[in-house]
Design a protein around this motif. Structure first.
Motif, PDB file in Angstrom:
ATOM      1  N   ALA A 113       0.835  -1.204   0.000  1.00 19.97           N
ATOM      2  CA  ALA A 113       0.000   0.000   0.000  1.00 19.97           C
ATOM      3  C   ALA A 113       0.869   1.253   0.000  1.00 19.97           C
ATOM      4  N   HIS A 114       1.919   1.240   0.815  1.00 17.02           N
ATOM      5  CA  HIS A 114       2.819   2.401   0.883  1.00 17.02           C
ATOM      6  C   HIS A 114       3.475   2.644  -0.473  1.00 17.02           C
ATOM      7  N   SER A 115       3.922   1.560  -1.106  1.00 16.04           N
ATOM      8  CA  SER A 115       4.561   1.692  -2.415  1.00 16.04           C
ATOM      9  C   SER A 115       3.577   2.246  -3.443  1.00 16.04           C
ATOM     10  N   LEU A 116       2.372   1.702  -3.455  1.00 17.06           N
ATOM     11  CA  LEU A 116       1.358   2.155  -4.415  1.00 17.06           C
ATOM     12  C   LEU A 116       1.000   3.620  -4.186  1.00 17.06           C
ATOM     13  N   LEU A 117       0.798   3.979  -2.937  1.00 16.38           N
ATOM     14  CA  LEU A 117       0.349   5.337  -2.612  1.00 16.38           C
ATOM     15  C   LEU A 117       1.479   6.361  -2.695  1.00 16.38           C
ATOM     16  N   SER A 118       2.705   5.891  -2.884  1.00 12.65           N
ATOM     17  CA  SER A 118       3.828   6.807  -3.088  1.00 12.65           C
ATOM     18  C   SER A 118       3.898   7.281  -4.528  1.00 12.65           C
ATOM     19  N   GLN A 119       3.120   6.627  -5.392  1.00 13.39           N
ATOM     20  CA  GLN A 119       3.103   7.031  -6.793  1.00 13.39           C
ATOM     21  C   GLN A 119       2.038   8.110  -7.002  1.00 13.39           C
ATOM     22  N   PRO A 120       2.248   8.962  -8.002  1.00 15.29           N
ATOM     23  CA  PRO A 120       1.284  10.049  -8.219  1.00 15.29           C
ATOM     24  C   PRO A 120      -0.084   9.534  -8.679  1.00 15.29           C
ATOM     25  N   GLY A 121      -1.106  10.313  -8.391  1.00 20.69           N
ATOM     26  CA  GLY A 121      -2.446   9.957  -8.855  1.00 20.69           C
ATOM     27  C   GLY A 121      -3.201   9.120  -7.848  1.00 20.69           C
ATOM     28  N   VAL A 122      -4.496   8.966  -8.097  1.00 25.21           N
ATOM     29  CA  VAL A 122      -5.364   8.153  -7.244  1.00 25.21           C
ATOM     30  C   VAL A 122      -5.621   6.833  -7.961  1.00 25.21           C
ATOM     31  N   PRO A 123      -5.134   5.722  -7.418  1.00 24.58           N
ATOM     32  CA  PRO A 123      -5.333   4.443  -8.106  1.00 24.58           C
ATOM     33  C   PRO A 123      -6.797   4.020  -8.073  1.00 24.58           C
ATOM     34  N   SER A 124      -7.231   3.363  -9.152  1.00 23.07           N
ATOM     35  CA  SER A 124      -8.585   2.801  -9.181  1.00 23.07           C
ATOM     36  C   SER A 124      -8.624   1.562  -8.283  1.00 23.07           C
ATOM     37  N   ARG A 125      -9.836   1.095  -7.991  1.00 25.01           N
ATOM     38  CA  ARG A 125      -9.941  -0.135  -7.187  1.00 25.01           C
ATOM     39  C   ARG A 125      -9.286  -1.307  -7.919  1.00 25.01           C
ATOM     40  N   GLU A 126      -9.393  -1.283  -9.232  1.00 23.54           N
ATOM     41  CA  GLU A 126      -8.768  -2.349 -10.020  1.00 23.54           C
ATOM     42  C   GLU A 126      -7.243  -2.288  -9.879  1.00 23.54           C
ATOM     43  N   GLN A 127      -6.700  -1.082  -9.918  1.00 20.94           N
ATOM     44  CA  GLN A 127      -5.244  -0.940  -9.763  1.00 20.94           C
ATOM     45  C   GLN A 127      -4.801  -1.338  -8.359  1.00 20.94           C
ATOM     46  N   ILE A 149      -7.274   1.379   1.445  1.00 24.04           N
ATOM     47  CA  ILE A 149      -6.245   1.985   0.585  1.00 24.04           C
ATOM     48  C   ILE A 149      -6.868   3.062  -0.297  1.00 24.04           C
ATOM     49  N   GLU A 150      -8.048   2.775  -0.822  1.00 21.97           N
ATOM     50  CA  GLU A 150      -8.730   3.754  -1.668  1.00 21.97           C
ATOM     51  C   GLU A 150      -9.038   5.032  -0.879  1.00 21.97           C
ATOM     52  N   SER A 151      -9.469   4.878   0.361  1.00 21.93           N
ATOM     53  CA  SER A 151      -9.808   6.064   1.154  1.00 21.93           C
ATOM     54  C   SER A 151      -8.579   6.922   1.425  1.00 21.93           C
ATOM     55  N   ASP A 155      -7.991  10.734   0.321  1.00 20.23           N
ATOM     56  CA  ASP A 155      -7.679  11.740   1.345  1.00 20.23           C
ATOM     57  C   ASP A 155      -6.377  12.467   1.026  1.00 20.23           C
ATOM     58  N   ARG A 156      -5.374  11.686   0.592  1.00 23.47           N
ATOM     59  CA  ARG A 156      -4.084  12.322   0.282  1.00 23.47           C
ATOM     60  C   ARG A 156      -4.209  13.259  -0.914  1.00 23.47           C
TER      61      ARG A 156
END
Ligand code: FES
Ligand code: FES
Length: 170
Positions: A113-127, A149-151, A155-156
């Motif tokens: 989750a940390h790795s994914l959320l460190s990337q720019p943009g808001v990931p879709s649920r599929e991503q 993770i989506e929330s 929020d970020r």
């Protein structure tokens, strides 16, 4: 018996120097050598994701990495992320949504989750689901994990705007 090999690395900001067996995994070294037991071992064959750590900025399976391969590297474990408070919002979201049960997979899931959320943009649920495809959780059914993770992603993404509004109203 093969002679131990001297290695040096930085783990969670601390310089570490140690002699290890050539075939000792990074997971075993972290858990037994440094007592960083937040890194879990499940399958020990690169499938379950319980053992994920950050090595020189990349998330890797510490069960598939020999400690000697990490010589000279910068490593961060779940303890390091926790101590730096960089995943506090993810941890809170997991807690609020009951996104864990036994918790065995959770440190690895938080790493992903940390790795994914460190990337720019808001990931879709599929991503988000795709990113979690290397994390095996036998308890939750994943729905609450994806929700959490989506929330945090939303929020970020909203935080800079919220800060601007606050500043404008100040
Ligand atoms: S223990 Fe490393 S992937 Fe399962
Ligand atoms: S919470 Fe039990 S394995 Fe994921």
């Amino acid at each position: 018996m093969t002679a131990p090999v001297n290695i040096q690395m930085t783990v969670n900001g601390e310089a570490v120097s140690c002699a290890v067996a050539p075939r000792e995994t990074l997971a075993d070294f972290l858990r037994q050598g440094l007592e960083l037991t937040g890194t879990h071992t499940g399958c020990e064959m690169g499938v379950c994701g319980a053992c994920l750590v950050v090595l020189d900025g990349q998330v890797v399976h510490s069960c598939l990495t020999f400690a000697v391969q990490a010589d000279g590297s910068v490593i961060e474990t779940i303890e390091g992320l926790n101590d730096r408070s960089v995943i506090a919002d993810i941890q809170e979201a997991f807690h609020a949504r009951n996104a864990l049960q036994c918790g065995f997979c959770t440190s690895g899931v938080l790493m992903t989750a940390h790795s994914l959320l460190s990337q720019p943009g808001v990931p879709s649920r599929e991503q988000i689901r795709d990113a979690l495809s290397g994390n095996y959780c036998r308890c939750t059914g994943y729905e609450a994990i994806v929700d959490a993770i989506e929330s945090v992603a939303r929020d970020r993404a909203a935080a800079p705007a919220a800060r601007q509004i606050e500043e404008a109203g100040a």
